[in-house]
Structure formats: structure tokens, C-alpha cells
Design a protein around this motif. Structure first.
Motif, PDB file in Angstrom:
ATOM      1  N   GLU A 131       0.850  -1.192   0.000  1.00 46.09           N
ATOM      2  CA  GLU A 131       0.000   0.000   0.000  1.00 46.09           C
ATOM      3  C   GLU A 131       0.885   1.242   0.000  1.00 46.09           C
ATOM      4  O   GLU A 131       1.539   1.556   0.993  1.00 46.09           O
ATOM      5  CB  GLU A 131      -0.898   0.014   1.244  1.00 46.09           C
ATOM      6  N   PRO A 132       0.962   1.977  -1.148  1.00 52.36           N
ATOM      7  CA  PRO A 132       1.769   3.203  -1.169  1.00 52.36           C
ATOM      8  C   PRO A 132       1.171   4.265  -0.267  1.00 52.36           C
ATOM      9  O   PRO A 132      -0.047   4.306  -0.045  1.00 52.36           O
ATOM     10  CB  PRO A 132       1.731   3.623  -2.642  1.00 52.36           C
ATOM     11  N   GLY A 133       2.011   5.114   0.258  1.00 50.46           N
ATOM     12  CA  GLY A 133       1.535   6.149   1.172  1.00 50.46           C
ATOM     13  C   GLY A 133       2.220   7.480   0.931  1.00 50.46           C
ATOM     14  O   GLY A 133       3.059   7.616   0.036  1.00 50.46           O
ATOM     15  N   GLY A 134       1.849   8.453   1.745  1.00 44.88           N
ATOM     16  CA  GLY A 134       2.433   9.778   1.601  1.00 44.88           C
ATOM     17  C   GLY A 134       2.059  10.644   2.777  1.00 44.88           C
ATOM     18  O   GLY A 134       1.597  10.168   3.821  1.00 44.88           O
ATOM     19  N   PHE A 135       2.219  11.968   2.600  1.00 44.43           N
ATOM     20  CA  PHE A 135       1.924  12.933   3.654  1.00 44.43           C
ATOM     21  C   PHE A 135       0.747  13.802   3.221  1.00 44.43           C
ATOM     22  O   PHE A 135       0.673  14.233   2.056  1.00 44.43           O
ATOM     23  CB  PHE A 135       3.149  13.806   3.928  1.00 44.43           C
ATOM     24  N   TYR A 136      -0.138  14.083   4.184  1.00 43.09           N
ATOM     25  CA  TYR A 136      -1.377  14.804   3.883  1.00 43.09           C
ATOM     26  C   TYR A 136      -1.604  15.922   4.896  1.00 43.09           C
ATOM     27  O   TYR A 136      -1.255  15.791   6.075  1.00 43.09           O
ATOM     28  CB  TYR A 136      -2.565  13.841   3.915  1.00 43.09           C
ATOM     29  N   VAL A 137      -2.223  16.998   4.403  1.00 47.38           N
ATOM     30  CA  VAL A 137      -2.569  18.125   5.280  1.00 47.38           C
ATOM     31  C   VAL A 137      -3.997  18.567   4.982  1.00 47.38           C
ATOM     32  O   VAL A 137      -4.552  18.268   3.924  1.00 47.38           O
ATOM     33  CB  VAL A 137      -1.606  19.310   5.074  1.00 47.38           C
ATOM     34  N   ARG A 138      -4.579  19.303   5.929  1.00 51.37           N
ATOM     35  CA  ARG A 138      -5.952  19.783   5.783  1.00 51.37           C
ATOM     36  C   ARG A 138      -6.042  20.849   4.693  1.00 51.37           C
ATOM     37  O   ARG A 138      -5.036  21.470   4.302  1.00 51.37           O
ATOM     38  CB  ARG A 138      -6.424  20.369   7.110  1.00 51.37           C
TER      39      ARG A 138
ATOM     40  N   GLN B  96      12.162  18.695   5.698  1.00 51.65           N
ATOM     41  CA  GLN B  96      12.387  19.549   6.866  1.00 51.65           C
ATOM     42  C   GLN B  96      11.203  20.480   7.108  1.00 51.65           C
ATOM     43  O   GLN B  96      10.751  20.648   8.256  1.00 51.65           O
ATOM     44  CB  GLN B  96      13.667  20.383   6.664  1.00 51.65           C
ATOM     45  N   GLN B  97      10.675  21.080   6.044  1.00 52.01           N
ATOM     46  CA  GLN B  97       9.497  21.945   6.175  1.00 52.01           C
ATOM     47  C   GLN B  97       8.310  21.159   6.717  1.00 52.01           C
ATOM     48  O   GLN B  97       7.596  21.616   7.624  1.00 52.01           O
ATOM     49  CB  GLN B  97       9.134  22.542   4.808  1.00 52.01           C
ATOM     50  N   LEU B  98       8.114  19.989   6.164  1.00 46.98           N
ATOM     51  CA  LEU B  98       6.994  19.142   6.561  1.00 46.98           C
ATOM     52  C   LEU B  98       7.113  18.769   8.034  1.00 46.98           C
ATOM     53  O   LEU B  98       6.163  18.899   8.801  1.00 46.98           O
ATOM     54  CB  LEU B  98       7.010  17.907   5.664  1.00 46.98           C
ATOM     55  N   TRP B  99       8.296  18.345   8.447  1.00 48.94           N
ATOM     56  CA  TRP B  99       8.479  17.860   9.813  1.00 48.94           C
ATOM     57  C   TRP B  99       8.350  18.972  10.844  1.00 48.94           C
ATOM     58  O   TRP B  99       7.995  18.725  12.004  1.00 48.94           O
ATOM     59  CB  TRP B  99       9.842  17.172   9.956  1.00 48.94           C
ATOM     60  N   SER B 100       8.610  20.207  10.430  1.00 46.38           N
ATOM     61  CA  SER B 100       8.528  21.322  11.372  1.00 46.38           C
ATOM     62  C   SER B 100       7.097  21.564  11.853  1.00 46.38           C
ATOM     63  O   SER B 100       6.884  22.206  12.889  1.00 46.38           O
ATOM     64  CB  SER B 100       9.071  22.601  10.712  1.00 46.38           C
ATOM     65  N   HIS B 101       6.114  21.070  11.119  1.00 45.17           N
ATOM     66  CA  HIS B 101       4.711  21.226  11.524  1.00 45.17           C
ATOM     67  C   HIS B 101       4.240  20.115  12.451  1.00 45.17           C
ATOM     68  O   HIS B 101       3.113  20.180  12.957  1.00 45.17           O
ATOM     69  CB  HIS B 101       3.813  21.283  10.283  1.00 45.17           C
ATOM     70  N   GLY B 102       5.066  19.107  12.659  1.00 45.88           N
ATOM     71  CA  GLY B 102       4.674  17.982  13.500  1.00 45.88           C
ATOM     72  C   GLY B 102       3.994  16.906  12.681  1.00 45.88           C
ATOM     73  O   GLY B 102       3.038  17.193  11.955  1.00 45.88           O
ATOM     74  N   VAL B 103       4.471  15.667  12.798  1.00 47.85           N
ATOM     75  CA  VAL B 103       3.949  14.570  11.991  1.00 47.85           C
ATOM     76  C   VAL B 103       3.096  13.640  12.857  1.00 47.85           C
ATOM     77  O   VAL B 103       3.447  13.332  13.990  1.00 47.85           O
ATOM     78  CB  VAL B 103       5.101  13.784  11.326  1.00 47.85           C
ATOM     79  N   LEU B 104       1.975  13.220  12.277  1.00 41.01           N
ATOM     80  CA  LEU B 104       1.070  12.268  12.912  1.00 41.01           C
ATOM     81  C   LEU B 104       1.218  10.932  12.200  1.00 41.01           C
ATOM     82  O   LEU B 104       1.109  10.868  10.977  1.00 41.01           O
ATOM     83  CB  LEU B 104      -0.385  12.745  12.789  1.00 41.01           C
ATOM     84  N   SER B 105       1.436   9.860  12.947  1.00 43.20           N
ATOM     85  CA  SER B 105       1.678   8.582  12.296  1.00 43.20           C
ATOM     86  C   SER B 105       1.427   7.432  13.259  1.00 43.20           C
ATOM     87  O   SER B 105       1.431   7.613  14.482  1.00 43.20           O
ATOM     88  CB  SER B 105       3.124   8.519  11.784  1.00 43.20           C
ATOM     89  N   VAL B 106       1.220   6.244  12.688  1.00 40.96           N
ATOM     90  CA  VAL B 106       1.324   5.032  13.493  1.00 40.96           C
ATOM     91  C   VAL B 106       2.800   4.842  13.809  1.00 40.96           C
ATOM     92  O   VAL B 106       3.651   5.599  13.331  1.00 40.96           O
ATOM     93  CB  VAL B 106       0.774   3.806  12.727  1.00 40.96           C
TER      94      VAL B 106
ATOM     95  N   CYS C 221      -5.938  20.705  12.740  1.00 40.79           N
ATOM     96  CA  CYS C 221      -4.782  21.556  13.035  1.00 40.79           C
ATOM     97  C   CYS C 221      -3.794  21.487  11.874  1.00 40.79           C
ATOM     98  O   CYS C 221      -4.101  20.932  10.818  1.00 40.79           O
ATOM     99  CB  CYS C 221      -4.113  21.124  14.349  1.00 40.79           C
ATOM    100  N   ASP C 222      -2.618  22.062  12.067  1.00 40.54           N
ATOM    101  CA  ASP C 222      -1.621  22.136  10.994  1.00 40.54           C
ATOM    102  C   ASP C 222      -0.613  20.991  11.022  1.00 40.54           C
ATOM    103  O   ASP C 222       0.403  21.039  10.325  1.00 40.54           O
ATOM    104  CB  ASP C 222      -0.870  23.474  11.061  1.00 40.54           C
ATOM    105  N   SER C 223      -0.851  19.966  11.815  1.00 42.89           N
ATOM    106  CA  SER C 223       0.037  18.805  11.800  1.00 42.89           C
ATOM    107  C   SER C 223      -0.103  18.058  10.479  1.00 42.89           C
ATOM    108  O   SER C 223      -1.124  18.162   9.790  1.00 42.89           O
ATOM    109  CB  SER C 223      -0.282  17.871  12.964  1.00 42.89           C
ATOM    110  N   VAL C 224       0.913  17.284  10.138  1.00 39.83           N
ATOM    111  CA  VAL C 224       0.971  16.569   8.861  1.00 39.83           C
ATOM    112  C   VAL C 224       0.740  15.087   9.103  1.00 39.83           C
ATOM    113  O   VAL C 224       1.393  14.485   9.958  1.00 39.83           O
ATOM    114  CB  VAL C 224       2.330  16.795   8.174  1.00 39.83           C
TER     115      VAL C 224
END
Length: 298
Positions: A165-172, A187-197, A238-241
Motif C-alpha cells: 500500500e503506497p503512502g504519503g503525507f497529507y494536510v488539511r 524539513q518543512q513538513l516535519w517542522s509542523h509535527g507529523v502524525l503517524s502510526v 490543526c496544521d500537523s501533517v
């Protein structure tokens, strides 16, 4: 030595306490003690050291317990196989799924099962692979489906690969990283905080290296949770990724509530799902049917 006594030996080895082992095998503590003493006398070996805090197997005990465990396991398998042969019915089943299977194909699969077999009872445990593996070894579930990249090598386990199952990063919708809409760096993405299993070790290693961190242990994940629905709800508020398989967020993407980010410095990522069973343990007909309907590898 009869099989019940071997069962007592294995229970004491697992529980490391006469009280807890006696509860497991439904005996009084004195009765269990006599059974263990009889086993040691019959074998002419001391199987356990009775410490002040817990009971621990001796080296001779470890040798004997490993073989006793296999005897007990084979006996349970034989009993189950006889019941299946006698009934020739599908039977109930219990199995486990990891967070990503739970968020992708589980609901549809269970709906299909309920429509076709309304008289069958199913129990599904949703958790991470570590806890599911424990449940499988305890014979509480027949199999589990999860990302198997970190599964430890074990000759007693059989793993059948499923569809990746391919995946990626998503925002609101309206997220700052979408203005202007262009590729973003990790780096930009991670600065917003990442949500993950819980991230597999290999993924942690790749991401930490790309972020220039000294080790995977230094990688900070803003929120780790085994429930993808919770992660999606947080990402929408929120603005987390959110890091997730494409299939897990297809509805939110189609409705415009979540948007995929194009990340410039990250190789393509995908899960490595597999069905994990215990070798030599005959699955129930219903378990075989469910496993046969899971998305195949390729």
C-alpha cells in the motif's frame, strides 16, 4: 508423564508464579505444587528455582520446557483439528489487524462476511504488530494482518505477503504548506509535527538520515497512535501533517478535506503488509476464508 502435567509445567514457566499458574490451569496452588514436584521427581531433574520474587526455569528446565511447549501445542492443534473434522462447519474465529489494514480494507471485508455468514461470530483486535504477535502466540487469535517489516525472524511463524500500500503525507485544506502550492522539503513538513502510526525501523532510519539527525532515536513524531481515524481527525483540526497510506485517506482526499503533499527529498514509501500465522496450527475454515479474501501480494 501425562499431558496435563506438561501443561502445568508450561503454565508455570510462562507465569513464573505458582499462584498465577494455578489460576491459569484451574488448580489450587498446593495441587499445582504437587504436580510440578511429581514432574521433577519423574524426570529426575530440577525444573524450576523457587526464588523470593518469581519462579525461574533452571537450565535443565529450559531444555525440558521447550519440548513440553511443543507437546502442548500439538495436543491443542489435534483437538482443534478433530473438532473441525467432526463439525465440518465454518466456525467462529478471532484475528488481529494492524492500523493500516484497519483503515483500508477491514470494514468492507467484515461487511461482506456479515452479509454472507450472518450466523458466524467474528472478533477483530486492532493493534500494533507487537501486541498482535503476543496474542497470536497465546492462541488468542488465529492470525493477524500488519506491516511485517520489523517482525523478528522466527521459524515458527509463517508470513504471506499481501498487496503493498503506497503512502504519503497529507494536510488539511487551507494548510500553510499548500500556499503557494509547490513541492515542500522533508524539513518543512516535519517542522509542523507529523502524525503517524509507529514507524518501522527502516522508515525511521531513512527519515532521520534525510533530516540530518544523528540517529533514528533522535527522530521526533508529534503523535503516534494505532488508530488512523484518530490521526485523520487531528490532521483535519490543526496544521500537523498526517503520514498514511493513500487508501486510508481516499475519501477525505476525494472530498477536498485532505491534500497530498509533494515532498522533494523523500523516496517513495509503501507498507509491507503480510498475514502472520503459526506454522503447524490448522486454521479454522472461516479463518482460511478470510485470509483468502485479503488483497494478494504483487
Amino acid at each position: 508423564m501425562d499431558l496435563k502435567r506438561w501443561t502445568h509445567v508450561v503454565a508455570l514457566a510462562d507465569r513464573r508464579s505458582f499462584i498465577r499458574a494455578a489460576e491459569q490451569v484451574h488448580l489450587s496452588q498446593p495441587a499445582l505444587t504437587r504436580s510440578i514436584q511429581a514432574a521433577e521427581a519423574e524426570l529426575g531433574l530440577r525444573l524450576f528455582d523457587r526464588g523470593t520474587s518469581e519462579v525461574v526455569a533452571t537450565p535443565a528446565g529450559e531444555f525440558v520446557i521447550a519440548r513440553a511447549r511443543q507437546l502442548v501445542f500439538n495436543s491443542r492443534c489435534l483437538q482443534r483439528d478433530v473438532e473441525l473434522y467432526r463439525s465440518r462447519s465454518l466456525g467462529d474465529t478471532a484475528f488481529g489487524v494492524g492500523p493500516f489494514p484497519a483503515a483500508t480494507f477491514l470494514s468492507q471485508l467484515m461487511a461482506d462476511m456479515r452479509r454472507e455468514f450472518p450466523g458466524i461470530n467474528l472478533r477483530v483486535e486492532i493493534s500494533n504488530w507487537q501486541l498482535l504477535l503476543k496474542r497470536l502466540r497465546e492462541e488468542d487469535i488465529e492470525f493477524f494482518v500488519a506491516d511485517t517489516r520489523d517482525l523478528p525472524p522466527d521459524p515458527n511463524l509463517h508470513v504471506r505477503a499481501l498487496r503493498r500500500e503506497p503512502g504519503g503525507f497529507y494536510v488539511r485544506h487551507g494548510h500553510p504548506l499548500l500556499k503557494p502550492r509547490k513541492p515542500v522539503t522533508l524539513q518543512q513538513l516535519w517542522s509542523h509535527g507529523v502524525l503517524s502510526v509507529r514507524l518501522p525501523a527502516g522508515v525511521r532510519a531513512v527519515v532521520s538520515r534525510l533530516l540530518g539527525l544523528p540517529s533514528p532515536d533522535a527522530l521526533a513524531v508529534a503523535l503516534e497512535c494505532d488508530d488512523v481515524e484518530v490521526l485523520k481527525a487531528v490532521a483535519l483540526a490543526c496544521d500537523s501533517v498526517l503520514a498514511a497510506p493513500h487508501a486510508a485517506v481516499a475519501h477525505e482526499v476525494a472530498s477536498g478535506r485532505l491534500h497530498a503533499l509533494e515532498v522533494t527529498d523523500l523516496p517513495e514509501q509503501s507498507s509491507a503488509m503480510g498475514v502472520v500465522t503459526v506454522r503447524g496450527r490448522t486454521p479454522s475454515p472461516m479463518a482460511e476464508l478470510i485470509i483468502g479474501r485479503l488483497p494478494s501480494g504483487g
